[in-house]
Design a protein around this motif. Structure first.
Motif, PDB file in Angstrom:
ATOM      1  N   GLN A 183     153.040  -8.917  71.684  1.00 62.28           N
ATOM      2  CA  GLN A 183     151.850  -9.618  72.146  1.00 62.28           C
ATOM      3  C   GLN A 183     150.660  -8.644  72.233  1.00 62.28           C
ATOM      4  O   GLN A 183     149.542  -8.972  71.836  1.00 62.28           O
ATOM      5  CB  GLN A 183     152.135 -10.243  73.504  1.00 62.28           C
ATOM      6  N   GLN A 184     150.911  -7.456  72.723  1.00 63.47           N
ATOM      7  CA  GLN A 184     149.862  -6.447  72.816  1.00 63.47           C
ATOM      8  C   GLN A 184     149.394  -6.046  71.410  1.00 63.47           C
ATOM      9  O   GLN A 184     148.193  -5.864  71.178  1.00 63.47           O
ATOM     10  CB  GLN A 184     150.380  -5.228  73.565  1.00 63.47           C
ATOM     11  N   LEU A 185     150.321  -5.890  70.478  1.00 61.21           N
ATOM     12  CA  LEU A 185     149.964  -5.544  69.109  1.00 61.21           C
ATOM     13  C   LEU A 185     149.123  -6.652  68.483  1.00 61.21           C
ATOM     14  O   LEU A 185     148.127  -6.387  67.802  1.00 61.21           O
ATOM     15  CB  LEU A 185     151.221  -5.299  68.277  1.00 61.21           C
ATOM     16  N   TYR A 186     149.484  -7.886  68.740  1.00 66.52           N
ATOM     17  CA  TYR A 186     148.765  -9.019  68.160  1.00 66.52           C
ATOM     18  C   TYR A 186     147.368  -9.156  68.772  1.00 66.52           C
ATOM     19  O   TYR A 186     146.389  -9.374  68.054  1.00 66.52           O
ATOM     20  CB  TYR A 186     149.569 -10.305  68.379  1.00 66.52           C
ATOM     21  N   ARG A 187     147.271  -9.027  70.078  1.00 66.91           N
ATOM     22  CA  ARG A 187     145.984  -9.236  70.753  1.00 66.91           C
ATOM     23  C   ARG A 187     145.017  -8.065  70.583  1.00 66.91           C
ATOM     24  O   ARG A 187     143.824  -8.245  70.372  1.00 66.91           O
ATOM     25  CB  ARG A 187     146.205  -9.478  72.243  1.00 66.91           C
ATOM     26  N   HIS A 188     145.526  -6.854  70.713  1.00 64.59           N
ATOM     27  CA  HIS A 188     144.656  -5.685  70.738  1.00 64.59           C
ATOM     28  C   HIS A 188     144.784  -4.795  69.503  1.00 64.59           C
ATOM     29  O   HIS A 188     144.003  -3.867  69.339  1.00 64.59           O
ATOM     30  CB  HIS A 188     144.931  -4.853  71.993  1.00 64.59           C
ATOM     31  N   GLY A 189     145.793  -5.045  68.689  1.00 63.94           N
ATOM     32  CA  GLY A 189     145.978  -4.239  67.477  1.00 63.94           C
ATOM     33  C   GLY A 189     146.446  -2.825  67.760  1.00 63.94           C
ATOM     34  O   GLY A 189     146.275  -1.939  66.930  1.00 63.94           O
ATOM     35  N   LYS A 190     147.059  -2.618  68.923  1.00 66.20           N
ATOM     36  CA  LYS A 190     147.510  -1.280  69.293  1.00 66.20           C
ATOM     37  C   LYS A 190     149.035  -1.222  69.290  1.00 66.20           C
ATOM     38  O   LYS A 190     149.696  -2.047  69.895  1.00 66.20           O
ATOM     39  CB  LYS A 190     146.996  -0.904  70.680  1.00 66.20           C
ATOM     40  N   TYR A 249     152.247   1.618  69.887  1.00 64.26           N
ATOM     41  CA  TYR A 249     152.518   2.933  70.458  1.00 64.26           C
ATOM     42  C   TYR A 249     153.814   3.537  69.934  1.00 64.26           C
ATOM     43  O   TYR A 249     154.062   4.718  70.117  1.00 64.26           O
ATOM     44  CB  TYR A 249     152.568   2.844  71.989  1.00 64.26           C
ATOM     45  N   SER A 289     154.507  -0.084  62.596  1.00 64.00           N
ATOM     46  CA  SER A 289     154.708  -0.475  63.982  1.00 64.00           C
ATOM     47  C   SER A 289     156.187  -0.792  64.203  1.00 64.00           C
ATOM     48  O   SER A 289     156.776  -1.607  63.486  1.00 64.00           O
ATOM     49  CB  SER A 289     153.851  -1.696  64.295  1.00 64.00           C
TER      50      SER A 289
END
Length: 183
Positions: free
Chosen positions: A127-134, A136, A143
């Motif tokens: 969800q974080q990757l989808y929303r913010h493109g980040k 880790y 990714s």
């Protein structure tokens, strides 16, 4: 009856063999289902080797964590998913119903359950990757969550297919044993 040295039996021209070449339908089904299960098992072994190699690489620190990310929690119990494949492989040669049943139950426990847990575990990261493109965590520059979700989608299909074909194979074997008991 024919013999190698003598003449052909009287009353036959050699064309009465068609009825003897037919194979019972449950034997044909059993052979085709075994073939499908073996193909799916090979795909499962490839998936298992990929996950086992990631766990091994990070455990022995063969690459830095920047190149190959630490495994997610679900990957460790998923390594037990090799057991159902071994059990189904042991069930095939002699049509062992009990091994196949244990294989189906353990496939749900050791294969599908860790994948469901993994989907829930990785969802916030996805969800974080989808929303913010980040991202880790990475696996060779990609990714880690994307790679693992792709692997999980394939694995779910493989395990669902294995369980489905195992159930159909179990039905074919059970029908043939019931026919034998009736006679």
């Amino acid at each position: 009856m024919t013999s190698r040295a003598g003449p052909r039996a009287a009353g036959t021209d050699g064309s009465d063999f068609k009825h003897r070449e037919k194979v019972a339908p449950h034997y044909q089904m059993s052979a085709s289902l075994k073939s499908e299960i073996k193909k799916l098992t090979i795909v499962h072994l490839v998936i298992w080797l990929l996950i086992a190699s990631q766990v091994t690489i990070t455990h022995f620190k063969l690459f830095s964590h920047d190149v190959v990310a630490m495994p997610y929690q679900w990957e460790y119990p998923y390594l037990l998913s090799l057991l159902p494949s071994l059990l189904s492989g042991m069930a095939m040669p002699k049509n062992n119903i009990s091994y196949l049943v244990i294989s189906m139950i353990s496939a749900g426990l050791f294969s599908v359950a860790p994948l469901i847990f993994g989907a829930m575990e990785m969802f916030p990261v996805a969800q974080q990757l989808y929303r913010h493109g980040k991202a880790y965590r990475f696996i060779f520059g990609f990714s880690a969550v994307s790679v693992m979700y792709l692997l999980m989608v394939i694995a779910i299909q493989v395990h669902a297919g294995q369980i489905y074909y195992s159930k159909k194979l179990l039905d074919a074997w059970f029908d043939s044993t019931q026919e034998k008991k009736k006679k």
